[in-house]
Each structure stands twice: as structure tokens, then as C-alpha cells.
Design a protein around this motif. Structure first.
Motif, PDB file in Angstrom:
ATOM      1  N   ALA A 133       0.819  -1.061   0.046  1.00  0.00           N
ATOM      2  CA  ALA A 133       0.046  -0.052  -0.147  1.00  0.00           C
ATOM      3  C   ALA A 133       0.800   1.318   0.018  1.00  0.00           C
ATOM      4  CB  ALA A 133      -0.998   0.123   1.171  1.00  0.00           C
ATOM      5  N   THR A 134       1.909   1.323   0.799  1.00  0.00           N
ATOM      6  CA  THR A 134       2.640   2.440   0.991  1.00  0.00           C
ATOM      7  C   THR A 134       3.550   2.721  -0.464  1.00  0.00           C
ATOM      8  OG1 THR A 134       4.174   1.234   2.098  1.00  0.00           O
ATOM      9  CG2 THR A 134       2.965   2.808   3.396  1.00  0.00           C
ATOM     10  N   THR A 135       4.009   1.486  -1.022  1.00  0.00           N
ATOM     11  CA  THR A 135       4.788   1.912  -2.286  1.00  0.00           C
ATOM     12  C   THR A 135       3.852   2.196  -3.455  1.00  0.00           C
ATOM     13  OG1 THR A 135       4.987  -0.328  -2.635  1.00  0.00           O
ATOM     14  CG2 THR A 135       6.909   0.932  -1.704  1.00  0.00           C
ATOM     15  N   ARG A 141       7.723   8.577  -1.485  1.00  0.00           N
ATOM     16  CA  ARG A 141       7.593   9.848  -0.675  1.00  0.00           C
ATOM     17  C   ARG A 141       7.600   9.472   0.621  1.00  0.00           C
ATOM     18  NH1 ARG A 141       4.107  13.007  -5.305  1.00  0.00           N
ATOM     19  NH2 ARG A 141       3.281  10.994  -6.274  1.00  0.00           N
ATOM     20  N   ILE A 142       7.552   8.156   1.207  1.00  0.00           N
ATOM     21  CA  ILE A 142       7.285   8.035   2.486  1.00  0.00           C
ATOM     22  C   ILE A 142       8.577   7.381   3.184  1.00  0.00           C
ATOM     23  CG2 ILE A 142       6.393   5.721   2.042  1.00  0.00           C
ATOM     24  CD1 ILE A 142       4.392   6.316   4.647  1.00  0.00           C
ATOM     25  N   ASP A 143       8.787   8.022   4.413  1.00  0.00           N
ATOM     26  CA  ASP A 143       9.998   7.638   5.095  1.00  0.00           C
ATOM     27  C   ASP A 143       9.773   6.098   5.989  1.00  0.00           C
ATOM     28  OD1 ASP A 143      11.407   7.546   7.718  1.00  0.00           O
ATOM     29  OD2 ASP A 143      11.655   9.726   7.665  1.00  0.00           O
ATOM     30  N   PRO A 144      10.768   5.122   5.956  1.00  0.00           N
ATOM     31  CA  PRO A 144      10.254   4.034   6.788  1.00  0.00           C
ATOM     32  C   PRO A 144       9.754   4.023   8.005  1.00  0.00           C
ATOM     33  CG  PRO A 144      12.515   4.029   5.743  1.00  0.00           C
ATOM     34  CD  PRO A 144      11.771   5.193   5.440  1.00  0.00           C
ATOM     35  N   ARG A 145      10.186   5.185   8.794  1.00  0.00           N
ATOM     36  CA  ARG A 145       9.665   5.233  10.163  1.00  0.00           C
ATOM     37  C   ARG A 145       8.186   5.601  10.291  1.00  0.00           C
ATOM     38  NH1 ARG A 145      13.885   9.701  11.807  1.00  0.00           N
ATOM     39  NH2 ARG A 145      13.027  10.093   9.866  1.00  0.00           N
ATOM     40  N   GLN A 146       7.741   6.439   9.316  1.00  0.00           N
ATOM     41  CA  GLN A 146       6.419   6.820   9.082  1.00  0.00           C
ATOM     42  C   GLN A 146       5.551   5.397   8.681  1.00  0.00           C
ATOM     43  OE1 GLN A 146       6.825   9.963   5.873  1.00  0.00           O
ATOM     44  NE2 GLN A 146       5.850  11.183   7.262  1.00  0.00           N
ATOM     45  N   VAL A 147       6.092   4.632   8.098  1.00  0.00           N
ATOM     46  CA  VAL A 147       5.627   3.424   7.737  1.00  0.00           C
ATOM     47  C   VAL A 147       5.071   2.644   8.715  1.00  0.00           C
ATOM     48  CG1 VAL A 147       5.524   1.173   6.325  1.00  0.00           C
ATOM     49  CG2 VAL A 147       6.739   3.157   5.301  1.00  0.00           C
ATOM     50  N   ARG A 152       0.837   0.829  12.885  1.00  0.00           N
ATOM     51  CA  ARG A 152       0.358   0.523  14.308  1.00  0.00           C
ATOM     52  C   ARG A 152      -1.003   1.247  14.469  1.00  0.00           C
ATOM     53  NH1 ARG A 152      -0.562  -2.352  17.823  1.00  0.00           N
ATOM     54  NH2 ARG A 152      -0.550  -1.335  19.893  1.00  0.00           N
ATOM     55  N   SER A 153      -0.857   2.754  13.756  1.00  0.00           N
ATOM     56  CA  SER A 153      -2.345   3.584  14.022  1.00  0.00           C
ATOM     57  C   SER A 153      -3.508   2.871  13.393  1.00  0.00           C
ATOM     58  CB  SER A 153      -1.882   4.960  13.190  1.00  0.00           C
ATOM     59  OG  SER A 153      -0.788   5.460  13.649  1.00  0.00           O
ATOM     60  N   VAL A 154      -3.128   2.214  12.276  1.00  0.00           N
ATOM     61  CA  VAL A 154      -4.075   1.738  11.524  1.00  0.00           C
ATOM     62  C   VAL A 154      -4.832   0.447  12.308  1.00  0.00           C
ATOM     63  CG1 VAL A 154      -4.982   0.210   9.382  1.00  0.00           C
ATOM     64  CG2 VAL A 154      -3.409   2.172   9.054  1.00  0.00           C
TER      65      VAL A 154
END
Ligand code: HEM
Length: 428
Positions: A133-135, A141-147, A152-154
């Protein structure tokens, strides 16, 4: 309390009992009457008329807290415009590019597995689905820490939606630890996505081949998507896509271990088509058996197992009068387990989906992706991803159950196994 105690104790057993009471059965969830559709033709009648039977009712009211006015939760009056703007992100011409990104994410996860290792299955299928989903959404455009934070939030938000659905109104606003965790997870998810969307909106308008590029392209012009609308779509894709695919794949891997004879056939197809490598776009048309395995898994365990609608005008349905504001529910799980629609419904049988046998299945009896104008926009994306994942795993790994484990669904908005561990054996 009405039927609430039975619904909480075992909602799936409860749902299976409803068709015996008629095509439209009223269930009391506390003081709320929920008219449940038990017949495919009646379901069709409701799903095609999305003006009279609009999104609404308890499930969507709670889901909207997380998804905002994304495509899945928005009311009928704004839906057509949004669907038209968002549809290019799922155009068939984008699928080969997404499949490449999927293959890379699948390899990333399964290359790290070790012979003899015991894996937490929903954890691993979630890692694959969230990576894809992220890619596919944000490319690089997303940092691995944000992934990791987003994952966890989801999870917290999704278990929160179902818990709050069954919690009396008012309790969900008290400052309890679970409510605080839910509010924080929701806020974190929106902050992360807002941040990515804002940076993307400020950057050059290049097409990165990802979903976000198509949404940004749809932001041009007076009728285009606003930044808020883009954020709501991204959160919607992420939450609905990741949680459902995580769950469908986890059950599919469980089914492989429960049916060794069928697993042998899936391994054989993977050997013939892939010969030990990760599946790609070109392989997809040749993985028919694996795809039927996925289809049958979603019959027995439909990830989205219950949905609600709100009646917007005084209406007659199945011989009953329903005033405006009445709540309807439909459950793919309920229909998929009706013995008159699917003989021996508890039997896992991918052979039901060969073209000859599938022709006998009544229309709208199989609805894991819904139907009508609000049908899942991610259906082909899901079937593609799930088939590629299952075949890639089967090409390299045989899975074994862990002794003493009783696999049951968790009480969540998505049907996911509560706990499922499997042991890996590397295939020669
Ligand atoms: C196993 C995977 C999936 C399942 C079982 C599933 C199931 C569903 C169902 C049943 C609906 C209709 C809900 C209703 O009628 O109220 C729906 C709608 C939707 N799904 Fe999926 N979904 C899956 C994957 C995805 C993916 C991967 C995405 C996006 C990347 C996605 C995005 C959406 C959206 C945006 C809608 C709303 C469509 C509209 O109202 O126009 N889903 N999904």
C-alpha cells in the motif's frame, strides 16, 4: 440489550441463524433496530439504489471518524463526483506498474524468512499489505519510520471502530485509556498522510506511477479534489485496503495448512509457473488455481463481514414499511454461508469457482467486494496482489500448523484470525 449479547459472543454463528427467519430480519442492537438483508435478490435491490439506501448506520458513522468523507464513507450526493475523480488510480493500465511494486514488497518480506521459523501470520501478511500500500500509493515519498507508525495507527483505529460500534453511546467519549489510544492513533494517521500530501502538492507535478500521482492530477480545475479530500481518499485506501488484504491473505495461508491435498496443487502450479521466483504481472493469467483458492477463501472468510445502510425516504421493502432513517445491514458472511446458495457451505472447495460450476452460483450470492455503484474500487488490485503473494509463498515455502492452536476470528471490523502462527519449511 436485544440481540447484543449473542452478537458479541459469536456474531458469525448468530448471522448464520438469520436466513431461517426470512429475507429481511430485524435484529435489535440495544435499542437500535437493524433490518438485515438475508436474500441475494433483495441485497441487489438495495445496493443498486444508493440514493434511497445511502451509506449510513452505526458502522459507517464510526468508520467516518477514521476515514472522513473518503470514497467508502461519503454520502450519495458527493459520491459520483469523487468516484469519477478517483477511478483513474485504478485504471487497468496502472496495474502492471503496481504489480512490479507488489513483487518487490513480497520479496522483501519473504526473503527474510528462515527454514523452521514460526511466523505470526497476520503480522507478516500485514507487513506485505502495508508495504504494497505505501509503495503503490506514495512510491518513494514516505519515510520507513512513517510506515511503521502508520501500520500501528491503522491497527488501533480498526479495532477501535468495532469496539465503539458495540459500546453504548457516550462511553466512547469518556477519557478511558482505550479511547485515548484510539483518538491518538486517528490523529497520528491523519497527520502522517496530511504531511505526505502537503509535500506532494508543493512538489513538481511528475507522475510517479503511484496512486497519489493520479489523485494529485485530479486536483486540477474548479471541480478537482481539495487537499482535504485527497487526504481522506489516501486514508481510506490505506485503511480499507491494508486491513482487508491482511485478513484475506492470513486466512488463505491457514487454508493451505488445513487442506494438504489442495496445498499440493497450489505448490504444483507455483512450480510450473514460477519455478521458485516471486510472481509478477506476466504470471498472473497463468495462476488460475491459486486465484480460485483466494476466491474461495474470501467466500468462507470475507474480510468485510458486515456493512450498514440508512434508508433516506419512507419505503417498502420485502413487504415491510421502513420509515426514513431506518437502518439496514448486509453481511457477505451470512450469504456466503447459506447452504441453499453454496452447498456444504463450511467445506473449503476452490473447485466451486471453475467456470462450469461457478455458473450455478446465483447472482449477488458472492459479494466480498459488495455490488452496485458502491462496489469496491480495489477489487482487481486485491485479487492481483493476493494471487501474487500466495503463489510466491507457495513457490518457496510449505506451511505447517503449530500444534494446539485453535484458530478463530477476532472481534474486529474486519474478519481476521485472532492468533495464527505457522511453521515454515523451505521447499527444495
Ligand atoms: C480483500 C480486500 C478487500 C475487500 C474484501 C474489500 C471489500 C469492500 C466492500 C465489501 C466494499 C463495499 C462496501 C459497501 O458496500 O458498503 C468496498 C468498498 C471500497 N473499497 Fe474495498 N475491499 C478490499 C480491498 C480494497 C483495496 C485494496 C482498496 C484500495 C486500495 C479498497 C478501497 C475501497 C473503496 C475506496 C471503497 C468504496 C467504493 C465506493 O463507495 O465507491 N478496497 N470494499
Amino acid at each position: 440489550m436485544g440481540h447484543l449479547p449473542r452478537m458479541v459472543a459469536d456474531p458469525w454463528a448468530f448471522l448464520r441463524t438469520l436466513p431461517a427467519h426470512g429475507d429481511l430480519v430485524t435484529v435489535m442492537i440495544g435499542p437500535q433496530a437493524v433490518h438485515t438483508l438475508c436474500d441475494p435478490a433483495l441485497l441487489h435491490q438495495v445496493l443498486v439504489d444508493d440514493r434511497r439506501y445511502d451509506k449510513g448506520g452505526p458502522l459507517f458513522d464510526k468508520a467516518r471518524e477514521v476515514l472522513g468523507d473518503g470514497l467508502a464513507t461519503c454520502p450519495h450526493e458527493v459520491h459520483r463526483r469523487l468516484r469519477r475523480l478517483v477511478q483513474p488510480a485504478f485504471h487497468p493500465s496502472r496495474l502492471p506498474g503496481y504489480a512490479d511494486l507488489m513483487a518487490r514488497q513480497i520479496a522483501d518480506v519473504i526473503d527474510g524468512w528462515q527454514d523452521g521459523q514460526v511466523i505470526d501470520v497476520p503480522g507478516q501478511t500485514h507487513a506485505i499489505a502495508a508495504g504494497v500500500a505505501t509503495t503503490t500509493m506514495f512510491s518513494t515519498r514516505i519515510d520507513p519510520r512513517q510506515v511503521a507508525a502508520t501500520r500501528r495507527s491503522v491497527q488501533i483505529a480498526m479495532s477501535g471502530i468495532y469496539r465503539r460500534l458495540l459500546t453504548p453511546n457516550g462511553l466512547d467519549r469518556l477519557p478511558l485509556p482505550a479511547n485515548r489510544r484510539y483518538d491518538q492513533a486517528r490523529a497520528r494517521l491523519h497527520r502522517t498522510v496530511d504531511d505526505i500530501v502537503t509535500r506532494a502538492c508543493d512538489g513538481p507535478g511528475t507522475d510517479h506511477g503511484d496512486l497519489l500521482s493520479t489523485l494529485l492530477a485530479a486536483s486540477d480545475g474548479p471541480d478537482g479534489l481539495s487537499p482535504r479530500e485527497i487526504t481522506d481518499q489516501v486514508v481510506t485506501f490505506f485503511v480499507s485496503g491494508v486491513t482487508s488484504i491482511t485478513s484475506g491473505l492470513a486466512w488463505a495461508l491457514h487454508m493451505l495448512t488445513q487442506h494438504p491435498d489442495l496445498a499440493d496443487q497450489v505448490h504444483q502450479e507455483a512450480d510450473d509457473v514460477l519455478g521458485g521466483r516471486t510472481a509478477t504481472w506476466q504470471d498472473w493469467p497463468h495462476l488460475g488455481l491459486t486465484r480460485r483458492f483466494v476466491t474461495e477463501t474470501m467466500r468462507l472468510y470475507p474480510p468485510g463481514w458486515i456493512f450498514t445502510r440508512k434508508v433516506t425516504a419512507h419505503t417498502h421493502l420485502a413487504g415491510r414499511i421502513l420509515p426514513a432513517g431506518s437502518v439496514l445491514a448486509f453481511s457477505p458472511y451470512l450469504l456466503h454461508h447459506r447452504p441453499d446458495l453454496f452447498p456444504e457451505p463450511e467445506r473449503f472447495d476452490p473447485g466451486r469457482w471453475t467456470p462450469e460450476r461457478a455458473a450455478d452460483i446465483p447472482p449477488y450470492a458472492y459479494v466480498p467486494f459488495g455490488a452496485g455503484p458502491r462496489k469496491c474500487i480495489g477489487e482487481t488490485f486485491t485479487l492481483l496482489q493476493s494471487t501474487l503473494v500466495l503463489a510466491s509463498i507457495a513457490a518457496r515455502w510449505r506451511l505447517h500448523p503449530v500444534p494446539g492452536q485453535r484458530v478463530r476470528p477476532a472481534l474486529r471490523a474486519t474478519l481476521v484470525p485472532r492468533r495464527l502462527h505457522l511453521r515454515l519449511e523451505a521447499r527444495p
